[in-house]
Structures are given as structure tokens and as C-alpha cells.
Scaffold this active site. Structure first.
Site, short mmCIF file in Angstrom:
data_model
loop_
_atom_site.label_atom_id
_atom_site.label_comp_id
_atom_site.label_asym_id
_atom_site.label_seq_id
_atom_site.Cartn_x
_atom_site.Cartn_y
_atom_site.Cartn_z
CD GLU A 25 -1.60 -0.07 3.56
OE1 GLU A 25 -2.69 0.44 3.33
OE2 GLU A 25 -1.33 -0.63 4.63
CE LYS A 82 -6.07 5.77 9.64
NZ LYS A 82 -5.05 4.71 9.56
C1 F6R Z 1 -4.29 -0.79 5.82
C2 F6R Z 1 -5.51 -0.21 6.32
C3 F6R Z 1 -6.81 -0.78 5.84
C4 F6R Z 1 -7.83 -0.81 6.99
C5 F6R Z 1 -9.21 -1.23 6.46
C6 F6R Z 1 -10.22 -1.35 7.57
O1 F6R Z 1 -3.17 -0.18 6.37
O2 F6R Z 1 -5.50 0.70 7.10
O3 F6R Z 1 -6.65 -2.04 5.29
O4 F6R Z 1 -7.38 -1.69 7.97
O5 F6R Z 1 -9.65 -0.29 5.51
O6 F6R Z 1 -10.37 -0.14 8.23
P1 F6R Z 1 -11.01 -0.05 9.67
O7 F6R Z 1 -10.09 -0.75 10.62
O8 F6R Z 1 -11.11 1.42 9.96
O9 F6R Z 1 -12.34 -0.72 9.59
#
Ligand code: F6R
Length: 606
Positions: free
Chosen positions: A486, A601
Site C-alpha cells: 500500500e 483512511k
Molecule cells: C491498511 C488499512 C486498511 C484498513 C481497512 C479497515 O493499512 O489501514 O486495510 O485496515 O480499511 O479499516 P477499519 O479498521 O477502519 O475498519
């Protein structure tokens, strides 16, 4: 996944909006814009690109006025462009929006048939038209016009609305996308994320789904979509604005990697009882022992779930499955009363995880959210919430939230194991004292690993990387590959080391760096054999190994040392060198580490 800010008060709005957007830029970053209102109506300035591009425009001419809204965008409907950048204006109404208007095509068709002209491809523009039309049709106020418009809308939204005719007020509303109001003295702030306004005020109202807030300099009044008043009291937020800034590191990601010992300590704090090895997770004893657990999550949080399966099954002896949230909800899951479904989400807003949790709940399962954001949508929808206290994570690549999630899962395993008798007194005290040592081992690991610049230079032009691990380090191999992909944009695959000879071994030649987690533990000897197989085919081996292991250096070109840790807790240390490796490679390749291309994010769309 975009950022919203708003201001109404006694100061010039433009600099306040730009400052807020800078703090929110991580949420979306392909275009940005503001609208500022004064007695002559609202003026829009928008452009494609990062916030710096908008700041350049504003340096030439900055709109003046004491009320304004702003937005940074991550495109969903319509490509990144100036026309598609928010705010969108129709007649007297300017709107910024996060989320998706699901019935926008139908609404657009209706509005176009009624003679309205659209100037963007966004779903958001229909909101501006609907609100403007409601005002023309005689809505008694701006909040009433917003309510009338939103009653026609299906989908998710956090919006901020300005009107040329009401230049000293603003309306905000939300459904399934976060929005907070900051209460100041003679001024009000609005943001999709509290850190954007924390340097202005700590008094924050977390709006709830269906809320329509009317903001003026001295007051905020909130109603539901039907116009009935609802009461929301401000909460004092303790995160300091400094916590959300880089604190001297060149990137948020590096800062957050180094914050992990603290994040894990904060997640353990007040919960782990060293005297009896218990984990006290909730004020009241609310736990029911499930017959089965299912963990659902996406991306890095999914990898945390895969480690969680090892913890739950070994410590609490409860069968545990792990599923991708985006798969779970569409496969008619066999789930129901007696099951505990755990949704893991750093942001607590991920659309797939939220929907999967709702699906599990509808089928009668008990639900538990592990989230880093207090009061997040996933936390609110769940029967129980277990928060990680990693602090705000700004780097798009998740690091400290991952290890905080692993910590929360270890606590959950202990909590359940103590209550169902699977974890006896001696085992519990031993496990608790191992767990409390982990933050120290993490600090030591970061020192042992160093900055990895040399190693990164060596491999910066590699086309592929392979990551291998066994047992609870297999999910860490997956996570190492995801991190590298990524931010460095190098293709990488994570594999269970034992699977290598069933296919991926064909890839190995002298151009392929292979990262193997070969720490001391149950499968050490087996991993050594895998390592020898790679070496025999000229693969370049980078081993993550236990400090003091003299054997390993015979088999590999590079070693990343970690301190000894019990096998179940090793992922909390073995992931650190992989995060550092991904970071170092991305920096050497000159990439924007904190805002990698095409990513955002929090992913609030399916
Ligand atoms: C990778 C990353 C993403 C998140 C995914 C889930 O570094 O940050 O793969 O882990 O989009 O996001 P959350 O944890 O906010 O549900």
C-alpha cells in the site's frame, strides 16, 4: 472518507477552514474547496489536487466572511476535478457532503425534468438542488429546507449547508457518516473528525444519525428529520491537538510506529489485573459465554482478527472463525443466538464491517465492536464496545491501531477464558505478566531494527516480495505484504510458510526478496526448512528472528532481530520490523507515505 469543516462566528472563516482541512486532509485528498458567506452571498473557491493547491488560489484572493464550510474530497461519484470538488452550489445554497446519496440518479432525473441544471457528476449536487428548491417552495427556514430535502434522500451523509440568504448561520446533518460540532465562545465549529477542531475547543457534540443541527454564533439547536427537538450535550474531549500532529517525525506513519508501546500500554491500562490474571473489560459483568465466535473486519483489522482466532481458541477454547466483512454479509452466514460476532475496525466507520455487524445482529447474534474511535458507528450499533486507546491514527497505513487491536483481542481472550474456566489461575497470571511485558519488548524491537534505510535501498527496485510465516505469524506475513503494497506500490504476497511448496516456490529466483518470520517457538524447525528451500533456489532471504539465534544467520542474507516473546504474543513484536521495512522502502522510493495513492483512511463506501 472525505473531510468536512465548518465555522460560524466572529472571526474570518477562511483561515479557520483551511487550518481544519489541513488536519483532515488524510480523510480524502483528490480535491478541496471552501464556501464563505457574507452579506453578498457565498463565494466558492475549489480546485483539483491536494490542499496546497487550494491554498495557492486563496493566497491570490481569499473570500471574506464570518461563516464558511470546507471539504477535502476522495472521489466516489465523478472523477477528481474542479467541477466535482465540493462545495456544490445551486441557487442560493452551498453544500459539502461525505457519504453517498444512493438514490441520486432518480433524484437527478426528477430535478432535471423540473428544469434544474447540473454542473457536476457528483451525487452531492442533488442535495444542493433539493435544499434550494425547498427554500423556493417556501420552507420556513434553512433547517426546515434541509429536513425536507433529506427526507427524500436514501443513503449516507454528513453535510454542512450555507445559504446566501442566511449568511450568519449554517446547518449540519448526518446519517451513517460522522460529524461533530465544536462549541466555542461566540463561535461554533463543525468537523467530520474531532481532531480538526480540538485546538479551537474541547467541547464537542457528537451528532447522531438523523440529527439536523442549526448552528449560529451563540447557539446550536438540534432536531430530528421530523423537526422535533433533540437534546445532545457537549462532551469534553481529552485528545490534545498535539496528539494529532507529527511531533517531530517526518511522517505520521513513522510517529505512529514508534507510538506503539504507548498505544498497547494505554489499551491494557486499568484492564489487566496482574494479581489474578483477569481482564476486566466493562464496568458491569455483562459477559455471556458464546458457543462460537466470528470475527469480521477488513484489511489490516482483518489480519488482527486472524491473530485473534489463535488467541481466543488457545486461551478461551472457544471456536472462532474469521471472515472478511465484505464476504460475510453476502454469504447468508449461519449465525444466530449463542454466537458472539466481533467487528474490528480502527475507524469504526467502515461500511462493510458496519453492514456485516448489522446483519449478524439481525440474525440474533450478540455483537461486540473493537474500535479506536469512541462512539463510532460500529461501536454504537453493537451490543458491546471494547475500545483500543491508540489515539488518532493519521497515517493511512494502519500501524498502531493494529497492535492495539491485537492487545484488545488478547484481553478479550483472557476475559472469556477466565469466565468459562479454560484459563486456570496459574496460566492466567503467567499470561498477564507476559502481556504486560510486551510494550517493553516492542520498544526494544524498534531499537534493534533501526531505520532499515540500507536494506530498503538494496530492494527498492524489486518487482515482488514474498512474506512467509507460520501459526500466529502467518497473519503477520499477510500484514507485512499489505503494508509494503500500500505504501511502496511493490507487489507483495503473504503466504503460510508451509504452503510455499504447493505453488509459490515456483516464483523464487535471485530477484525475489523473501521475508520469513523465523522466530523461536513451536514451528521454528519447520520454518528453518522453508528458509533452506528458498536459499537453495537463490532467493534473497530477510529473516525476522529471535535475538541471540546463531543458527539463523547461516540461512539468510539479512536478519531483523526481535526479542524473545511467547509464541501467542509474538505478532505484537514481529509486525514491527515489517512495518519499518515497508516505511523505509516507500521513503527510499520517494512516495507520499502518509497519503498513498488511491487510498483513504476510512472506507465508508462498499
Ligand atoms: C491498511 C488499512 C486498511 C484498513 C481497512 C479497515 O493499512 O489501514 O486495510 O485496515 O480499511 O479499516 P477499519 O479498521 O477502519 O475498519
Amino acid at each position: 472518507m472525505c473531510g468536512i469543516v465548518g465555522y460560524v462566528g466572529k472571526r474570518e472563516a477562511t483561515p479557520i477552514l483551511v487550518d481544519g482541512l489541513r488536519r483532515l486532509e488524510y480523510r480524502g485528498y483528490d480535491s478541496a474547496g471552501i464556501a464563505v458567506a457574507n452579506g453578498q452571498g457565498a463565494r466558492l473557491v475549489r480546485c483539483r489536487g491536494k490542499l496546497a493547491a487550494l491554498e495557492k488560489l486563496l493566497a491570490v484572493e481569499s473570500p471574506r466572511g464570518l461563516t464558511g464550510i470546507g471539504h477535502t474530497r476522495w472521489a466516489t461519484h465523478g472523477r477528481p476535478s474542479e467541477e466535482n470538488a465540493h462545495p456544490h452550489k445551486s441557487g442560493s445554497v452551498s453544500v459539502v457532503h461525505n457519504g453517498i446519496v444512493e438514490n441520486h440518479a432518480l433524484l437527478r432525473e426528477r430535478l432535471t425534468a423540473a428544469g434544474r441544471h447540473f454542473s457536476s457528476q457528483t451525487d452531492t449536487e442533488v442535495l444542493a438542488h433539493l435544499i434550494d428548491q425547498a427554500l423556493i417552495d417556501g420552507a420556513s427556514s434553512l433547517p426546515e429546507a434541509v429536513r425536507q430535502a433529506l427526507r427524500q434522500v436514501e443513503g449516507s451523509y454528513a453535510i454542512a449547508v450555507l445559504s446566501d440568504r442566511h449568511h450568519d448561520e449554517m446547518v449540519a446533518a448526518k446519517k451513517a457518516s460522522p460529524l461533530v460540532v465544536g462549541v466555542g465562545e461566540g463561535e461554533m465549529f463543525l468537523a467530520s473528525d474531532a481532531p480538526a477542531i480540538l485546538d479551537k475547543t474541547r467541547q464537542v457534540i457528537f451528532l447522531e444519525d438523523g440529527d439536523v443541527a442549526h448552528l449560529a454564533r451563540d447557539q446550536v439547536s438540534i432536531t430530528n428529520l421530523a423537526g422535533q427537538p433533540v437534546e445532545r450535550r457537549p462532551k469534553t474531549v481529552t485528545w490534545t491537538p498535539g496528539q494529532a500532529e507529527k511531533a517531530g517525525y517526518p511522517h505520521f506513519m513513522l510517529k505512529e510506529i514508534h507510538e506503539q508501546p504507548r498505544a498497547v500500554t494505554d489499551t491494557l491500562r486499568g484492564r489487566l489485573m496482574l494479581n489474578n490474571g483477569d481482564a476486566v473489560l466493562w464496568e458491569k459483568e455483562v459477559t455471556e459465554i458464546p458457543r462460537r465466535m466470528v470475527i469480521i473486519a477488513c484489511g489490516t483489522s482483518y489480519h488482527a482478527g486472524l491473530v485473534g482466532k489463535f488467541l481466543i481458541e488457545r486461551v478461551a477454547r472457544i471456536p472462532c472463525e474469521v471472515d472478511l466483512a465484505s464476504e460475510f454479509r453476502y454469504r447468508e452466514p449461519v449465525i444466530g443466538p449463542g454466537d458472539l460476532v466481533v467487528g474490528i475496525s480502527q475507524s469504526g466507520e467502515t461500511a462493510d464491517t458496519l453492514a456485516a455487524m448489522n446483519e449478524a445482529k439481525a440474525r440474533g447474534a450478540r455483537t461486540l465492536a473493537i474500535s479506536n474511535v469512541v462512539d463510532s458507528a460500529i461501536a454504537r450499533t453493537s451490543d458491546l464496545a471494547l475500545y483500543t486507546f491508540a489515539g488518532p491514527e493519521i497515517g493511512v497505513a494502519s500501524t498502531k491501531c493494529f497492535t492495539a487491536q491485537l492487545t484488545a483481542l488478547a484481553l478479550l481472550a483472557i476475559h472469556l477464558g477466565r469466565r468459562n474456566g479454560a484459563l486456570d489461575d496459574i496460566g492466567a497470571v503467567r499470561f498477564a505478566s507476559d502481556l504486560i511485558q510486551i510494550p517493553f519488548k516492542m520498544s526494544e524491537t524498534l531499537q534493534l531494527v533501526g531505520d532499515l534505510k540500507e536494506l530498503a535501498r538494496k530492494h527498492k527496485d524489486a518487482h515482488d516480495f514474498l512474506f512467509l510465516g507460520r501459526g500466529s505469524n502467518y497473519p503477520i506475513a499477510l500484514e507485512g505484504a499489505l503494508k509494503l503494497k500500500e505504501i511502496s506500490y511493490i507487489h507483495a504476497e503473504g503466504y503460510a510458510a508451509g504452503e510455499m511448496k504447493h505453488g509459490p516456490i515456483a516464483l523464487i529466483d535471485d530477484g525475489l526478496p523473501v521475508v520469513i518470520i523465523a522466530t523461536k517457538g513451536n514451528s521454528y524447525d519447520k520454518v528453518l526448512s522453508n528458509l533452506a528451500e528458498v536459499r537453495a533456489r537463490e532467493g534473497h532471504v530477510i529473516a525476522v528472528a529471535t535475538k541471540g539465534d546463531t543458527e539463523i544467520t547461516k540461512y539468510c542474507q539479512d536478519v531483523l532481530w526481535v526479542p524473545e516473546a511467547p509464541p501467542l504474543l509474538q505478532p505484537l513484536v514481529t509486525v514491527l520490523p515489517l512495518q519499518m521495512l515497508a516505511y523505509a522502502v516507500a521513503v527510499v522510493r520517494g512516495h507520499d507515505v502518509d497519503q498513498p495513492r488511491n487510498l483513504a483512511k476510512s472506507v465508508t463506501v462498499e
